[in-house]
Design an enzyme around this catalytic site. Structure first.
Site, mmCIF file in Angstrom:
data_model
loop_
_atom_site.group_PDB
_atom_site.id
_atom_site.type_symbol
_atom_site.label_atom_id
_atom_site.label_comp_id
_atom_site.label_asym_id
_atom_site.label_seq_id
_atom_site.Cartn_x
_atom_site.Cartn_y
_atom_site.Cartn_z
ATOM 1 N N LEU A 121 0.817 -1.211 0.000
ATOM 2 C CA LEU A 121 0.000 0.000 0.000
ATOM 3 C C LEU A 121 0.853 1.266 0.000
ATOM 4 C CD1 LEU A 121 -2.914 1.142 0.215
ATOM 5 C CD2 LEU A 121 -2.610 1.123 2.694
ATOM 6 N N ARG B 101 3.540 1.841 -1.204
ATOM 7 C CA ARG B 101 4.271 2.106 -2.444
ATOM 8 C C ARG B 101 3.548 3.124 -3.329
ATOM 9 N NH1 ARG B 101 8.156 -1.648 -3.902
ATOM 10 N NH2 ARG B 101 8.518 -0.226 -5.624
ATOM 11 N N GLN C 128 1.717 5.517 9.746
ATOM 12 C CA GLN C 128 1.622 4.104 10.102
ATOM 13 C C GLN C 128 2.182 3.870 11.499
ATOM 14 O OE1 GLN C 128 3.418 1.442 7.261
ATOM 15 N NE2 GLN C 128 2.563 -0.375 8.228
ATOM 16 N N ARG D 78 9.157 0.693 15.624
ATOM 17 C CA ARG D 78 10.326 1.169 16.381
ATOM 18 C C ARG D 78 9.889 1.828 17.671
ATOM 19 N NH1 ARG D 78 14.098 5.128 13.665
ATOM 20 N NH2 ARG D 78 15.612 4.374 15.171
ATOM 21 N N ARG E 8 12.058 -6.231 16.697
ATOM 22 C CA ARG E 8 11.015 -6.391 15.662
ATOM 23 C C ARG E 8 11.495 -7.221 14.466
ATOM 24 N NH1 ARG E 8 11.240 -1.080 11.662
ATOM 25 N NH2 ARG E 8 13.446 -0.801 12.057
ATOM 26 N N ALA F 237 -9.083 11.870 -5.016
ATOM 27 C CA ALA F 237 -9.976 10.997 -5.790
ATOM 28 C C ALA F 237 -9.308 10.456 -7.055
ATOM 29 C CB ALA F 237 -11.257 11.760 -6.154
ATOM 30 N N HIS G 97 -6.951 5.411 -9.483
ATOM 31 C CA HIS G 97 -5.778 4.643 -9.919
ATOM 32 C C HIS G 97 -5.568 3.406 -9.027
ATOM 33 C CE1 HIS G 97 -1.779 3.766 -11.410
ATOM 34 N NE2 HIS G 97 -1.277 3.919 -10.207
ATOM 35 N N ARG H 50 -5.911 -2.413 -7.746
ATOM 36 C CA ARG H 50 -6.096 -3.280 -6.587
ATOM 37 C C ARG H 50 -7.439 -4.001 -6.550
ATOM 38 N NH1 ARG H 50 -0.732 -3.581 -5.253
ATOM 39 N NH2 ARG H 50 0.087 -1.572 -4.626
#
Lengths: 236, 236, 236, 236
Positions: free
Chosen positions: A88, A90, A98, A102, A152, A169, A174, A179
């Site tokens: 995602l 990318r 996100q 860490r 981790r 939008a 796209h 997807r």
């Protein structure tokens, strides 16, 4: 036992947490600016939703997609695997916040279980056991003083993440093209489907254009085509 | 035994596989275009490397960084953990081609071992054993018919990846500002350091400006500062 | 006479025509996602405006500006010269819908008059006469069958344009850094100032950080500094 | 007389001043990274130009265009009108260094003459006279102490500009799709054509894919179609 507390299989959650108010009025207003000599209808008395819908359909058919960029949508997602989030993020014409591995301590490991594993009990059990061993090693490393950013390293792609992201939008159309295709990974396809349901509610004219390439012409996947043209849920 | 063949601890490899030829001449030529009424010196007889260097220093000091975008650098990296690559691909003004876990079969799992784990033998052994169990489960899932895109859910963040990426000099300076800081993750810091060594060889004037915020003023990390201003390797 | 109808000196008009609702709540919510292990507070009962303000100040001080990208702002601008719009559209992390000189007929030429010309009567008169001759030639070319896209070659930089554009809060802070500086062109500086006034009303914590470089440290313009540090209007 | 020195009709000049060396080898190498488990072929002995060509054709057909981003092309352009450059700089995935009308003194005004005006002598004469009056007023304003950034308000869209810009191959294909269409403005269409000629020489496989939408399917312009599908020069 203690394990039950520390392992948790989670499912995808998707919310449209914010968006440009009246997105289609904003987009249509911008389109009128490009082509009209009239005053910018800032108060825009004459711009009705019906007229906005007509304008949007016309400019998009001509391929003038840039006006769609004025409408932004912010999603809050949880229960998404790191495997899927890696795909995602990318998308570069987007903004992501996100949950950090860490900064955040993973005392209870949440994980995503792929259906192809879930449907075979013995595989699913091995999978859960493995996730449990990852959680145990993570905790052991942390107790031994290993910093979070190194502990981790044992967390698997199945680990669930949370993120908030914003796309306009045009980029969303796209994303939906790529997807929603049956050849996309199942999890990101589900995410795209859920996002589209939410977008369609607030901007039905814009998002009635969404869908993989097969909606607008021959399947671009060639000899890897699934052979079944995608049908939007509002036409099912 | 068989495990030795199938597990492989790897180390970071970085190559500058391609770049704009004579990057500083290109950048200086672009800078001259903005400010000069003279003909575009396309053949550019008068533009010597010394003059180019002077021009670059001047425009960068004034904050006109956009001319640096005309010089591109392509890196080939291997032996980088997925944990680090997830951070790297968040840079959006860049182009990435990364080895896909959906298309590539992982018959031999390559992994990155963090120094904080390596230095404690018993932790390193547990870590290697865990990686081995991930590899074993991956293979078992594959043999049971689980597709690669789902089998990869067990692969840990430690898994090594390969990627090729391209960035322009302006974005590289930005990356170096963030990633050379002692508070960056050790692995991406090492990557940034290796990238800078390679860049410095082909464009020393541009990249003599690289470094974390502490090189240009007070540490921007405030009370989380490491207290030790960064020193470039060419001044060591 | 007829000229009065066909020439019109205009002044800058700026409206904030749309924006992410409650932009600071959205930004603070995104920031919490990155650093907290807690559930995504989608309903976000505990997130008060005061807490949001605190969170934003903290993450921005640490240089984590990406969370600001979740808040978008759409402006409608008219009475801006083509000279200024050419600068404005160079900002690439933004979406522009600009009145087209290829599609729109310029029956009445609107123009912007720079103060340095306005203040000298004889210059202002020459200027207006010149604009009049541009309008006349434009109309003559059109009547002779020259297409709009070629007739517009005679339109001067002073011609007023209309545009709608959308930027996120992070890019807006960047724009304000560059364009509020006393060395920026007077017209784009006025535009930036008006935009900031509008933004400050809906997101005072975020935009209290706005201003040219001299607000955050020594003037980056070096020996071309104006010597007078910028003071925000809310501190005047 | 003196006018001859100070007015100059110019024509478009386009040079490919720099590009990624061996662009197709770089692109094909990146494509192999994504899909192969083999070592990164950094020295890449086995990658021949023929194999590179095959790989590129395959990935592009599947719509995986991102690998094309690793090849960058830098153009030097002069004799382009400000009308056309205003369109060009709207492409945002690109880097532009354009001659500044704020920093450069326009002692001799260079201008572009549209063919639809050139072909009618009396229009062309009026046009040239108008350009002359713009130059004269510009100089008068400058002598009266008006700063360059304000004096330029009288410069018309016909004024020629110089710029250097860099785009990657993916964005170039996008530019060619839009700007080679017969409905694009004549001048930017000529620029695109000249750029394509230069690109085709150094990367024929990549750029054999260039062309407006009509090359790949039905004309996307609908009822505004010119009705004549575009033919690339290498097939003429």
């Amino acid at each position: 036992m203690g394990d039950d507390r520390q392992l948790k299989r989670v499912r995808l959650g998707v919310e449209l947490s914010s968006h440009t108010p009246q997105p289609e009025m904003v987009v249509a207003g911008a389109a009128r600016t490009c082509y009209s000599a009239k005053e910018l209808a800032l108060s825009a008395d004459e711009l009705t939703p019906q007229l906005a819908s007509k304008i949007i359909t016309r400019v998009v058919q001509r391929g003038h997609l840039s006006v769609l960029e004025h409408a932004s949508f912010t999603f809050a997602v949880e229960g998404l695997s790191r495997a899927a989030s890696h795909q995602l993020v990318r998308h570069r014409i987007a903004s992501f916040s996100q949950q950090s591995q860490r900064y955040v301590e993973f005392t209870a490991l949440e994980y995503v279980l792929p259906p192809t594993i879930e449907e075979r009990t013995e595989l699913a059990e091995d999978f859960a056991r493995f996730i449990g061993s990852a959680q145990k090693l993570y905790r052991r490393l942390r107790e031994a003083g290993v910093p979070r950013e190194d502990a981790r390293f044992v967390l698997p792609n199945a680990s669930a993440t949370k993120l908030i992201f914003t796309m306009n939008a045009r980029e969303l159309l796209h994303v939906f093209t790529l997807r929603l295709c049956s050849r996309a990974q199942w999890e990101i396809r589900e995410l795209a489907h859920r996002m589209l349901e939410l977008c369609y509610q607030v901007a039905p004219t814009i998002f009635s254009l969404a869908g993989p390439g097969c909606r607008r012409g021959p399947c671009p996947e060639g000899d890897m085509s699934c052979g079944k043209p995608w049908v939007p849920f509002w036409e099912e």
